[in-house]
Design a protein around this motif. Structure first.
Motif, PDB file in Angstrom:
ATOM      1  N   SER A  96       0.817  -1.211   0.000  1.00 53.45           N
ATOM      2  CA  SER A  96       0.000   0.000   0.000  1.00 53.45           C
ATOM      3  C   SER A  96       0.854   1.266   0.000  1.00 53.45           C
ATOM      4  N   ALA A  97       2.166   1.105   0.302  1.00 62.45           N
ATOM      5  CA  ALA A  97       3.057   2.264   0.308  1.00 62.45           C
ATOM      6  C   ALA A  97       3.288   2.813  -1.100  1.00 62.45           C
ATOM      7  N   PHE A  98       3.127   1.962  -2.120  1.00 62.71           N
ATOM      8  CA  PHE A  98       3.392   2.465  -3.475  1.00 62.71           C
ATOM      9  C   PHE A  98       2.487   1.865  -4.551  1.00 62.71           C
ATOM     10  N   ILE A  99       1.576   0.957  -4.187  1.00 61.05           N
ATOM     11  CA  ILE A  99       0.620   0.403  -5.148  1.00 61.05           C
ATOM     12  C   ILE A  99      -0.792   0.588  -4.611  1.00 61.05           C
ATOM     13  N   ASP A 100      -1.639   1.224  -5.373  1.00 63.07           N
ATOM     14  CA  ASP A 100      -3.062   1.312  -5.039  1.00 63.07           C
ATOM     15  C   ASP A 100      -3.834   0.778  -6.237  1.00 63.07           C
ATOM     16  N   LEU A 101      -4.462  -0.378  -6.057  1.00 61.65           N
ATOM     17  CA  LEU A 101      -5.152  -1.023  -7.167  1.00 61.65           C
ATOM     18  C   LEU A 101      -6.518  -0.429  -7.442  1.00 61.65           C
ATOM     19  N   GLY A 102      -6.969   0.488  -6.600  1.00 66.82           N
ATOM     20  CA  GLY A 102      -8.261   1.120  -6.829  1.00 66.82           C
ATOM     21  C   GLY A 102      -9.447   0.257  -6.458  1.00 66.82           C
ATOM     22  N   ASP A 103      -9.190  -0.859  -5.795  1.00 64.33           N
ATOM     23  CA  ASP A 103     -10.248  -1.778  -5.386  1.00 64.33           C
ATOM     24  C   ASP A 103      -9.847  -2.345  -4.024  1.00 64.33           C
ATOM     25  N   GLN A 104     -10.663  -2.141  -3.020  1.00 63.85           N
ATOM     26  CA  GLN A 104     -10.282  -2.539  -1.670  1.00 63.85           C
ATOM     27  C   GLN A 104     -10.060  -4.037  -1.548  1.00 63.85           C
ATOM     28  N   THR A 140      -6.546  -5.736  -0.452  1.00 62.34           N
ATOM     29  CA  THR A 140      -6.461  -6.684   0.664  1.00 62.34           C
ATOM     30  C   THR A 140      -5.802  -7.986   0.229  1.00 62.34           C
ATOM     31  N   LEU A 141      -6.160  -8.475  -0.972  1.00 65.44           N
ATOM     32  CA  LEU A 141      -5.557  -9.704  -1.488  1.00 65.44           C
ATOM     33  C   LEU A 141      -4.055  -9.511  -1.701  1.00 65.44           C
ATOM     34  N   LEU A 142      -3.652  -8.369  -2.236  1.00 66.33           N
ATOM     35  CA  LEU A 142      -2.230  -8.111  -2.451  1.00 66.33           C
ATOM     36  C   LEU A 142      -1.476  -8.078  -1.125  1.00 66.33           C
ATOM     37  N   GLU A 143      -2.065  -7.458  -0.119  1.00 68.42           N
ATOM     38  CA  GLU A 143      -1.448  -7.430   1.210  1.00 68.42           C
ATOM     39  C   GLU A 143      -1.264  -8.856   1.741  1.00 68.42           C
ATOM     40  N   ARG A 144      -2.251  -9.723   1.512  1.00 69.85           N
ATOM     41  CA  ARG A 144      -2.195 -11.094   2.014  1.00 69.85           C
ATOM     42  C   ARG A 144      -1.113 -11.913   1.320  1.00 69.85           C
ATOM     43  N   LEU A 145      -0.905 -11.645   0.033  1.00 69.30           N
ATOM     44  CA  LEU A 145       0.065 -12.424  -0.735  1.00 69.30           C
ATOM     45  C   LEU A 145       1.476 -11.857  -0.640  1.00 69.30           C
ATOM     46  N   GLY A 181      -4.454 -19.775  -9.074  1.00 71.06           N
ATOM     47  CA  GLY A 181      -5.185 -18.553  -9.385  1.00 71.06           C
ATOM     48  C   GLY A 181      -4.586 -17.334  -8.718  1.00 71.06           C
ATOM     49  N   GLU A 182      -4.167 -17.470  -7.462  1.00 70.48           N
ATOM     50  CA  GLU A 182      -3.556 -16.351  -6.750  1.00 70.48           C
ATOM     51  C   GLU A 182      -2.243 -15.945  -7.409  1.00 70.48           C
ATOM     52  N   ARG A 183      -1.432 -16.935  -7.822  1.00 68.40           N
ATOM     53  CA  ARG A 183      -0.159 -16.618  -8.484  1.00 68.40           C
ATOM     54  C   ARG A 183      -0.399 -15.878  -9.793  1.00 68.40           C
ATOM     55  N   ARG A 184      -1.346 -16.390 -10.600  1.00 66.96           N
ATOM     56  CA  ARG A 184      -1.625 -15.746 -11.884  1.00 66.96           C
ATOM     57  C   ARG A 184      -2.116 -14.311 -11.663  1.00 66.96           C
ATOM     58  N   TRP A 185      -3.002 -14.139 -10.685  1.00 68.50           N
ATOM     59  CA  TRP A 185      -3.505 -12.800 -10.394  1.00 68.50           C
ATOM     60  C   TRP A 185      -2.365 -11.880  -9.976  1.00 68.50           C
ATOM     61  N   LEU A 186      -1.466 -12.376  -9.134  1.00 69.08           N
ATOM     62  CA  LEU A 186      -0.333 -11.571  -8.682  1.00 69.08           C
ATOM     63  C   LEU A 186       0.554 -11.178  -9.857  1.00 69.08           C
ATOM     64  N   TYR A 187       0.869 -12.134 -10.734  1.00 75.52           N
ATOM     65  CA  TYR A 187       1.716 -11.833 -11.889  1.00 75.52           C
ATOM     66  C   TYR A 187       1.092 -10.734 -12.748  1.00 75.52           C
ATOM     67  N   VAL A 188      -0.184 -10.932 -13.119  1.00 77.30           N
ATOM     68  CA  VAL A 188      -0.850  -9.975 -14.002  1.00 77.30           C
ATOM     69  C   VAL A 188      -0.973  -8.616 -13.331  1.00 77.30           C
TER      70      VAL A 188
END
Length: 236
Positions: free
Chosen positions: A105-113, A117-122, A133-140
């Motif tokens: 959250s210090a430098f990425i804001d995905l515009g969707d809470q 939250t998912l990015l913080e968890r991963l 699915g989580e890996r693919r989402w993270l990569y993209v």
């Protein structure tokens, strides 16, 4: 507008073309989706657009320079011990962007809470502990943070759960709506396209058998099921 005009391609020593008179125009503001069976020519087309293979004949119009293209290929190997934040650091280092320590959250804001939250968890989880699915989402998601004019994603939604596929499609839709960006992805999954702004191309045996909107696709083949429409399309 980026376009492909009368492109043919034959691999060395092959007896026939893998691409036959391919003509396409890719829209900005929408996800351009190329669907087709394995071997239809989707990846070959991506490799030609990005210069992996030399053009034999035909032309590509308004394709950006290589530094302005992001090409996510299938099957990239990464150690399962890498943490989410380590992958982010790798992506940012390759691109020349500054990577900041701490939470995303210090430098990425995905515009969707929910996505934040998912990015913080991963962020502090090993890739091997994530679902496919989580890996693919993270990569993209991380690759889409890079500023490019053209983005090519080769089957980013294959072999993952429906929820992850929809998240990825929505992420690419938001990317496509940014000014000056063209997003192209190949896919075997069509049901998710109902929920995003997209232009659909169907390839079969190296030729384009349909191009238009998702709803035009269903209407053309008089069905509400995209899988049935696809089956009709490749059997024309």
């Amino acid at each position: 507008m980026i376009s492909v005009k009368d492109v043919n391609y034959r691999y060395p020593k092959a007896k026939s073309n893998v691409l036959n008179d391919i003509t396409m125009s890719f829209d900005q503001g929408k996800v351009n989706v190329i669907a087709g069976l394995n071997g239809a020519g989707k990846t070959t087309l991506f490799d030609l657009i990005t210069g992996v293979y030399p053009i034999q004949n035909g032309e590509f119009q308004n394709v950006p320079k290589m530094d302005d293209i992001l090409y996510q290929i299938q099957g990239t190997f990464l150690s399962q011990m890498i943490l989410g934040r380590d992958y982010a650091r790798l992506v940012y280092k390759i691109s020349g962007k500054k990577f900041q320590k701490g939470s995303p959250s210090a430098f990425i804001d995905l515009g969707d809470q929910r996505e934040n939250t998912l990015l913080e968890r991963l962020w502090n989880r090993e890739l091997g502990q994530m679902s496919v699915g989580e890996r693919r989402w993270l990569y993209v998601t991380l690759l889409s943070q890079l500023d490019r004019k053209m983005y090519l994603f080769d089957e980013p939604t294959s072999a993952i759960d429906p929820s992850s596929r929809l998240k990825i499609c929505k992420r690419l839709e938001r990317l496509a709506k940014e000014p000056g960006k063209t997003v192209i992805m190949s896919s075997h999954h069509l049901h998710e396209l109902e929920f995003i702004a997209c232009k659909l191309f169907v390839m079969n045996n190296g030729s384009v058998t349909f191009q238009g909107s998702y709803h035009e696709f269903l209407s053309t083949f008089e069905t509400t099921n995209p899988d049935i429409a696809f089956d009709h399309c490749i059997n024309l």
